[in-house]
Enzyme design. Sequence first.
Site, PDB file in Angstrom:
ATOM      1  CG  ASP A 177      -8.700  10.852 -23.511  1.00  0.00           C
ATOM      2  OD1 ASP A 177      -6.906  10.249 -23.421  1.00  0.00           O
ATOM      3  OD2 ASP A 177     -10.126  10.526 -22.393  1.00  0.00           O
ATOM      4  NE  ARG A 230      -6.193  -3.237 -19.429  1.00  0.00           N
ATOM      5  CZ  ARG A 230      -7.095  -3.009 -20.586  1.00  0.00           C
ATOM      6  NH1 ARG A 230      -8.011  -2.460 -20.473  1.00  0.00           N
ATOM      7  NH2 ARG A 230      -6.772  -4.012 -21.936  1.00  0.00           N
ATOM      8  CB  THR A 287      -5.130   4.656 -22.091  1.00  0.00           C
ATOM      9  OG1 THR A 287      -4.636   4.788 -22.800  1.00  0.00           O
ATOM     10  CG2 THR A 287      -5.940   4.770 -21.338  1.00  0.00           C
ATOM     11  CE1 TYR A 313      -4.245   0.227  -0.466  1.00  0.00           C
ATOM     12  CE2 TYR A 313      -4.644  -1.627   1.041  1.00  0.00           C
ATOM     13  CZ  TYR A 313      -5.364  -0.981   0.260  1.00  0.00           C
ATOM     14  OH  TYR A 313      -6.589  -1.274  -0.269  1.00  0.00           O
ATOM     15  CD  GLU A 332      -4.988   3.945   0.972  1.00  0.00           C
ATOM     16  OE1 GLU A 332      -4.099   4.117   2.231  1.00  0.00           O
ATOM     17  OE2 GLU A 332      -5.932   4.532   0.721  1.00  0.00           O
ATOM     18  CE  LYS A 355      -8.165   2.829 -25.367  1.00  0.00           C
ATOM     19  NZ  LYS A 355      -8.062   3.772 -23.877  1.00  0.00           N
TER      20      LYS A 355
HETATM   21  N1  DSN Z   1     -11.985   0.642 -24.170  1.00  0.00           N
HETATM   22  C1  DSN Z   1     -11.298   1.634 -25.374  1.00  0.00           C
HETATM   23  C2  DSN Z   1     -11.345   1.415 -26.594  1.00  0.00           C
HETATM   24  O1  DSN Z   1     -11.555   0.236 -27.139  1.00  0.00           O
HETATM   25  O2  DSN Z   1     -11.207   3.032 -27.141  1.00  0.00           O
HETATM   26  C3  DSN Z   1     -12.133   2.819 -24.725  1.00  0.00           C
HETATM   27  O3  DSN Z   1     -12.731   3.078 -23.817  1.00  0.00           O
END
Ligand code: DSN
Length: 413
Positions: free
Chosen positions: A204, A239, A230, A58, A60, A233
């Site tokens: 974003d 993730r 994120t 942990y 925090e 990707k």
């Molecule tokens: N699930 C992601 C996507 O496929 O673009 C976005 O949340």
Amino acid sequence: MSNAVPQPSPLRQQDPEVAAWLQREDRRQSQSLTLIASENHCSSAVREASQSRITDKYAEGYPQKRYYGGCEVADGIEELARQRAMQLFAGAEDANVQPHSGTTANLSALLALAGVGGRIVGMALKAGGHLSHGHDKSHTGVVFQARQYGVDDRGRIDLDEVRRVVKEHQPKVLIAGGSSYARNIDYAAFAAIAREASAVLLADIAHPAGLIAAGVVPSPVGIADVVTMTTHKTLRGPRGGMILAKKELAKQINSAVFPGSQGGPLVQQIAAKAVAFGEALRPEFRDYQQRVKDNAAYLAERLLGAGLDIVTGGTDNHIVLVDLRKTDVTGAQVEERALAAGLSVNKNAIPGDPRPPMVTSGLRLGTAAVTTRGFGRDQIAIVADVITGLVKGGDPERFRGTIHGLCEAFPLP
Ligand code: DSN
């Protein structure tokens, strides 16, 4: 040669049921091709970090300011991830690497910048935006007063419409970015529109983060006040999410992440983010991202050449959004056929889609994961032919051998 008998892993020994499911997923990924635009295959070094013992800890708080003892390793890891993130995204003034996902990164940033009940403007999901940009079924559409802009009839962002919506709604935050938008975004124009309304600009970049880090598509860093993303990707990490912020907003953002919207950070994921950022700082990452982009452009060209429609007529990034309206099939039908042939794709709404979200008239394709496997033009040409064949009603079984051959020739990293 060793005669040692391979020992079953602790998981296989203790819980063969879960081990079998995970083995099945290994098989599924290695024996099919991932063309889902939001997925990729991270390296084994990233996976090793994310399954490390620090999952037990942990932590925090933030480095040097934690609510528990024994956080010196967590501090070192988080600081390393932050420094690498700021090196990777040139011009970033501060980085928060704790968000568990892109959606929590957006919720935190919006809490910090708009406050509960504050007004926000983002791109509608059905136009290519994201649920967390103010959709009425997302907390961002419940907690904030949201208005949304769409795209023009060519599928492109219409800056005049963005300006009109912003002028009417007077938001505290304007969001630029999407999850099925295949074109570059003019961040400077968005920043100017935000300034006219004294709003802040949130970019974003969940989808094109890797392309932006590598400098193969334009970056909002240094233009937008806050950038969310994120890490799994195109960035090809574990993730998770991340927020970059201008220095003067960093304190607000940090408090909105913890304690505002999350508890203890997932330090094992932060370690894996640090590994991924280290990989992305290497020169070969730029080559990889250029290939991701080139492969998407070629995929769009081949599909257009075969008579299919592509929203906006092509792509500037890793996404190709196929418009199926003039065919006899829906997005859901092609998704199912593709799966039977060994291709993992997703049905996706297209702008102005007459069909519901579980059916759709679109197919979203992405080239990040197959490029990680080593695909170039020759393999993309085969994939384009298979997709065209499936859309035109070809039996999926007929393509299974071709896809299987590609999977064998281009194994997972
Ligand atoms: N699930 C992601 C996507 O496929 O673009 C976005 O949340």
